[in-house]
Design a protein around this motif. Structure first.
Motif, PDB file in Angstrom:
ATOM      1  N   LEU A 243       1.362  38.137-114.108  1.00 33.18           N
ATOM      2  CA  LEU A 243       2.561  38.580-114.820  1.00 33.18           C
ATOM      3  C   LEU A 243       3.808  38.124-114.083  1.00 33.18           C
ATOM      4  O   LEU A 243       4.009  38.448-112.914  1.00 33.18           O
ATOM      5  CB  LEU A 243       2.554  40.113-114.930  1.00 33.18           C
ATOM      6  N   HIS A 250       5.111  47.927-111.673  1.00 31.78           N
ATOM      7  CA  HIS A 250       4.768  48.956-112.656  1.00 31.78           C
ATOM      8  C   HIS A 250       3.595  48.524-113.542  1.00 31.78           C
ATOM      9  O   HIS A 250       2.957  49.338-114.181  1.00 31.78           O
ATOM     10  CB  HIS A 250       5.970  49.222-113.569  1.00 31.78           C
ATOM     11  N   SER A 251       3.337  47.230-113.579  1.00 33.88           N
ATOM     12  CA  SER A 251       2.412  46.711-114.596  1.00 33.88           C
ATOM     13  C   SER A 251       0.976  47.167-114.374  1.00 33.88           C
ATOM     14  O   SER A 251       0.460  47.168-113.268  1.00 33.88           O
ATOM     15  CB  SER A 251       2.453  45.190-114.612  1.00 33.88           C
ATOM     16  N   GLY A 253      -1.242  45.482-115.959  1.00 35.73           N
ATOM     17  CA  GLY A 253      -1.958  44.259-116.319  1.00 35.73           C
ATOM     18  C   GLY A 253      -3.139  43.966-115.398  1.00 35.73           C
ATOM     19  O   GLY A 253      -4.247  43.699-115.875  1.00 35.73           O
ATOM     20  N   SER A 294       1.470  36.003-118.114  1.00 34.49           N
ATOM     21  CA  SER A 294       2.120  36.970-118.994  1.00 34.49           C
ATOM     22  C   SER A 294       3.586  36.945-118.585  1.00 34.49           C
ATOM     23  O   SER A 294       3.900  36.627-117.437  1.00 34.49           O
ATOM     24  CB  SER A 294       1.629  38.396-118.742  1.00 34.49           C
ATOM     25  N   VAL A 295       4.447  37.296-119.498  1.00 30.47           N
ATOM     26  CA  VAL A 295       5.866  37.337-119.137  1.00 30.47           C
ATOM     27  C   VAL A 295       6.390  38.734-119.454  1.00 30.47           C
ATOM     28  O   VAL A 295       6.178  39.252-120.550  1.00 30.47           O
ATOM     29  CB  VAL A 295       6.672  36.272-119.914  1.00 30.47           C
ATOM     30  N   GLY A 296       7.012  39.347-118.484  1.00 27.73           N
ATOM     31  CA  GLY A 296       7.543  40.698-118.672  1.00 27.73           C
ATOM     32  C   GLY A 296       9.042  40.726-118.496  1.00 27.73           C
ATOM     33  O   GLY A 296       9.705  39.677-118.479  1.00 27.73           O
ATOM     34  N   LYS A 300      11.470  37.572-120.963  1.00 25.41           N
ATOM     35  CA  LYS A 300      10.806  37.126-122.190  1.00 25.41           C
ATOM     36  C   LYS A 300      11.653  36.144-123.013  1.00 25.41           C
ATOM     37  O   LYS A 300      11.117  35.287-123.706  1.00 25.41           O
ATOM     38  CB  LYS A 300      10.417  38.328-123.047  1.00 25.41           C
ATOM     39  N   ASN A 321       5.941  36.098-124.475  1.00 23.46           N
ATOM     40  CA  ASN A 321       5.353  36.997-123.472  1.00 23.46           C
ATOM     41  C   ASN A 321       4.041  36.453-122.913  1.00 23.46           C
ATOM     42  O   ASN A 321       3.422  37.089-122.076  1.00 23.46           O
ATOM     43  CB  ASN A 321       5.148  38.409-124.043  1.00 23.46           C
ATOM     44  N   ASP A 338       3.436  40.274-128.499  1.00 19.15           N
ATOM     45  CA  ASP A 338       4.035  41.611-128.587  1.00 19.15           C
ATOM     46  C   ASP A 338       4.258  42.048-130.032  1.00 19.15           C
ATOM     47  O   ASP A 338       4.143  43.218-130.370  1.00 19.15           O
ATOM     48  CB  ASP A 338       5.418  41.617-127.915  1.00 19.15           C
ATOM     49  N   TYR A 428       5.338  51.799-121.115  1.00 17.95           N
ATOM     50  CA  TYR A 428       4.005  52.396-121.027  1.00 17.95           C
ATOM     51  C   TYR A 428       3.684  53.015-119.675  1.00 17.95           C
ATOM     52  O   TYR A 428       2.606  53.568-119.490  1.00 17.95           O
ATOM     53  CB  TYR A 428       2.933  51.371-121.414  1.00 17.95           C
ATOM     54  N   PHE A 453       0.881  47.830-125.412  1.00 16.88           N
ATOM     55  CA  PHE A 453       0.479  47.121-124.200  1.00 16.88           C
ATOM     56  C   PHE A 453      -0.957  46.606-124.317  1.00 16.88           C
ATOM     57  O   PHE A 453      -1.256  45.452-124.016  1.00 16.88           O
ATOM     58  CB  PHE A 453       0.618  48.070-123.005  1.00 16.88           C
ATOM     59  N   GLN A 456      -1.248  43.771-127.070  1.00 26.53           N
ATOM     60  CA  GLN A 456      -0.734  42.463-126.653  1.00 26.53           C
ATOM     61  C   GLN A 456      -1.631  41.860-125.583  1.00 26.53           C
ATOM     62  O   GLN A 456      -1.812  40.657-125.507  1.00 26.53           O
ATOM     63  CB  GLN A 456       0.735  42.533-126.224  1.00 26.53           C
ATOM     64  N   GLN A 460      -3.499  38.274-125.462  1.00 30.35           N
ATOM     65  CA  GLN A 460      -3.168  37.471-124.295  1.00 30.35           C
ATOM     66  C   GLN A 460      -4.448  37.013-123.585  1.00 30.35           C
ATOM     67  O   GLN A 460      -4.586  35.856-123.216  1.00 30.35           O
ATOM     68  CB  GLN A 460      -2.385  38.372-123.351  1.00 30.35           C
TER      69      GLN A 460
HETATM   70  O1  LIG Z   1       5.432  43.961-122.462  1.00 35.09           O
HETATM   71  C1  LIG Z   1       4.431  43.588-121.891  1.00 35.09           C
HETATM   72  C2  LIG Z   1       3.872  44.326-120.768  1.00 35.09           C
HETATM   73  C3  LIG Z   1       3.803  43.463-119.519  1.00 35.09           C
HETATM   74  O2  LIG Z   1       5.095  43.127-119.123  1.00 35.09           O
HETATM   75  C4  LIG Z   1       3.176  44.283-118.383  1.00 35.09           C
HETATM   76  O3  LIG Z   1       3.858  45.187-117.941  1.00 35.09           O
HETATM   77  O4  LIG Z   1       2.046  44.025-117.965  1.00 35.09           O
HETATM   78  C5  LIG Z   1       3.028  42.206-119.853  1.00 35.09           C
HETATM   79  C6  LIG Z   1       3.677  41.442-120.992  1.00 35.09           C
HETATM   80  O5  LIG Z   1       2.919  40.316-121.329  1.00 35.09           O
HETATM   81  C7  LIG Z   1       3.777  42.301-122.209  1.00 35.09           C
HETATM   82  O6  LIG Z   1       4.442  41.640-123.241  1.00 35.09           O
END
Ligand SMILES: O=C1C[C@@](O)(C(=O)O)C[C@@H](O)[C@@H]1O
Length: 662
Positions: A243, A250-251, A253, A294-296, A300, A321, A338, A428, A453, A456, A460
């Motif tokens: 990401l 915070h992610s 992912g 991934s792009v947060g 974005k 994203n 998203d 989230y 979340f 997406q 992804q």
């Molecule tokens: O909005 C989100 C959540 C995210 O940013 C994350 O927090 O892992 C990862 C993104 O690809 C996605 O669009």
């Protein structure tokens, strides 16, 4: 080296122990072993009232694993403030007692190592360490430093830096993978985290991990390196996904994507990339080892510029994203997963009530907001508020309510929340934001950002791995259940919705964003230039009767005419794609917004641009061994003018296009 030997080609995990008493150290040695550490680093400088002749044997006699003895002086970032002679005497004693590893600072290493190697011909291995507090040295400087360290007689080199930008880590990776002796090299801090997480890929001698209950700032936990990032399974072939965001910690992912990658037997890892400068980042991590991102927040929208090609949906939204590095040519292709995720989350929570005709009030038009607005726009009325009209500081307004800003929330009056049928928060972490709690109390249906979340992430993941989605959906569902262990969608009182994850009935995305050649989520929308007239293509409605006769033609169409052409023309750009119907895979795409194409065009939407798109798409289709495709104009499109120019150009360039007109 017997049981304390270096495991060849295998990065070890080491837990540093920094307790004040020997008893605590001994207790934690056992804990670290139980948590999966391969060896332990004992920080003598943390022990109060340390008596070497008494305490050192007590530690060494009780070791459950090989130990690194380290007695760090204040002048090198440690706690020891006594005289240097006593410190070095203690380290001599450690060698005499047969410590597995002893760590020396570069400054004192030279004469000590030689002396110890002569006096004690034990199996002790010497680590020579250097902490660089100034800027990260260049590749050449690092190589010179390593040569100086090696000349001390060191068995293992240890270099610790404090990078100011994630791109500096590439130098650490270079040192790890190129130096011809065991090296420990990493950076502390959020920007440096990947040096620790990816250490086994680049052949580091060891990686550190803190034991449970004693987290160490800037260091991953033993649990995460063992279980989330699975150091044991990583090797030089491991593909690195991650990401790109700021902040990034915070992610969730990594805890979703990593188990899923393993479940799918995909040799990959997903890490957080704390990125300050997109341009530098993409030009540094540009190889096939880094096949997808991934792009947060807050990137974005900004990241669109760094994609070589952008999927038409993402292009229309103006936000990406997900980025995939196309294997055949290394180009970065941008997608948006998203949009579908947001809309289906809301639709599912409404349990079948259509969103068409409803009024959407959207607060925050950042990357995620844009995707939601785009998805909602064709069906509902929409009112958008954003703190920053020019969006000059998108970061600020996008993180409201997100950990650690959980006491903040978007500025909507609590009293008015009850006026809304449904409140959705794209944040989230935490699962239930202040906004959602208040909305729930006010009687609105609430939808957590977790829903979006997850959805997406499924799309992804399929893009990352170019795989079908069924298994992945289930896997992600299980993973998130473990993580959250509570319901993910909630509403108030009796109307409680069960936690749900959208499990599409058709193969989900199948490696591309499109589920079918022409539809992203049942209704495909492209905003026209003035942002007011969406083009809408309503997918043919599925029959509710499963026994309804399906003609032979209907059954076989996808096989007889396996490729479809889609053309999209707006006032600003032209794009076209060829998609394989059965697998839903896009085999060729060309758009005038792509960097390489727009560079050679005078206009992005005139007839010459259309002809160029036809020609380029034809070339790309031929490269993919595709020579035929069928084309049905979108519902509101007429087969004339620019559309016709694209199709004619494809035909002129060797693609046999069958055009279906109603
Ligand atoms: O909005 C989100 C959540 C995210 O940013 C994350 O927090 O892992 C990862 C993104 O690809 C996605 O669009």
């Amino acid at each position: 080296m017997g049981s304390t030997g270096i495991l060849k080609n295998s990065t070890m995990i080491c837990a540093p122990l920094m307790r004040e008493t020997v008893e605590q150290m001994v207790k934690e040695m056992k804990q670290a072993k139980a948590e999966g550490s391969h060896l332990l680093e004992i920080r003598l400088d943390h022990i109060t009232n340390f008596h070497p002749h008494h305490h050192l044997p007590a530690i060494l006699d009780n070791k459950p694993l090989p130990l690194i003895i380290l007695y760090r002086p204040k002048w090198d970032g440690g706690l020891y403030e006594g005289d240097e002679h006593s410190r070095l005497q203690t380290l001599r004693l450690a060698a005499e007692l047969g410590a597995d590893y002893i760590d020396f600072e570069l400054k004192v290493a030279s004469h000590l190592i030689r002396e110890l190697k002569i006096n004690y011909q034990s199996a002790t291995k010497f680590i020579v360490s250097c902490h660089i507090t100034s800027s990260t040295p260049s590749d050449e400087e690092l190589a010179n430093l390593a040569a100086t360290m090696r000349a001390t007689g060191a068995d293992i080199l240890k270099v610790v830096v404090n990078v100011t930008d994630i791109t500096e880590i590439a130098r650490i990776f270079h040192l790890l993978s190129h130096y011809q002796m065991p090296v420990i090299a990493y950076s502390v801090g959020e920007r440096g985290l990947i040096s620790q997480l990816l250490c086994p890929k680049f052949g580091g001698f060891l990686a550190y991990g803190s034991i449970k209950g004693y987290s160490i700032p800037g260091m991953p936990s033993l649990y995460s390196v063992k279980h989330t990032y699975k150091h044991d399974l990583m090797n030089s072939e491991t593909k690195v996904f991650g990401l790109v965001s700021k902040p990034v910690s915070h992610s969730k992912g990594p805890i979703l994507h990593n188990p899923t990658l393993r479940h799918e037997n995909f040799n990959g890892v997903y890490v957080p990339f704390f990125v300050d400068n997109l341009k530098e980042f993409f030009s540094t991590y540009s190889g096939s080892d880094f096949p997808g991102f991934s792009v947060g927040i807050p990137y974005k929208e900004a990241v669109v510029e760094f994609c070589d090609e952008v999927h038409p949906l993402a292009e229309s939204i103006g936000a990406v994203n997900t980025i995939i590095r196309r294997p055949c040519d290394g180009k970065l292709i941008g997608y948006n997963t998203d949009c579908e995720a947001a809309i289906t989350s809301i639709e599912d929570a409404l349990k079948g009530t259509l969103i068409s005709g409803k009024l959407f009030v959207l607060v925050g038009a950042g990357g995620a907001g844009r995707a939601l607005a785009f998805g909602a726009k064709s069906r509902a009325r929409i009112l958008i508020f954003d703190i920053d009209f020019e969006r000059s500081n998108p970061c600020e307004c996008n993180t409201l309510g997100m950990h650690p800003y959980t006491d903040q929330r978007i500025p909507v009056d609590q009293e008015t929340l009850g006026d809304y049928e449904l409140v959705f928060d794209a944040v989230y972490t935490p699962r239930k934001t202040s906004l959602l709690k208040e909305a729930e109390a006010a009687g609105a249906i609430t939808v957590s950002g977790v829903e979006m979340f997850l959805r997406q992430a499924v799309s992804q993941f399929n893009l990352f791995t170019d795989r079908q989605g069924g298994v992945v959906c289930k896997m992600l569902k299980q993973a998130i259940w473990k993580v959250l262990s509570k319901r993910v969608v909630s509403d108030s009182g009796a109307k409680l919705l069960l936690p749900c994850l959208y499990l599409p009935t058709t193969s989900f995305h199948a490696g591309q964003v499109h589920c079918s050649p022409r539809s992203f989520f049942g209704v495909e929308d492209f905003l026209d230039d003035d942002n007011s007239k969406p083009y809408t293509y309503q997918k043919g409605k599925k029959s509710k009767n499963p026994n309804k006769h399906v003609s032979f033609k209907q059954r076989t169409e996808a096989y007889m005419e396996p490729f479809t052409l889609d053309v999209f023309i707006s006032k600003r750009f032209v794009s076209a794609s060829v998609t394989h119907r059965v697998t839903c895979k896009q085999v060729a795409v060309a758009g005038t917004n792509s960097k390489d194409i727009k560079a050679v065009l005078r206009s992005r939407s005139d007839i010459p641009a259309c002809l160029a798109i036809g020609r380029i798409l034809a070339e790309r289709a031929r490269e993919a061994d595709v020579y035929t495709a069928s084309y049905t104009p979108r519902e509101r499109d007429k087969f004339e003018g620019k559309i016709r120019a694209v199709v004619q150009s494809l035909i002129d360039n060797g693609i046999d296009i069958k055009v279906y007109l109603d």
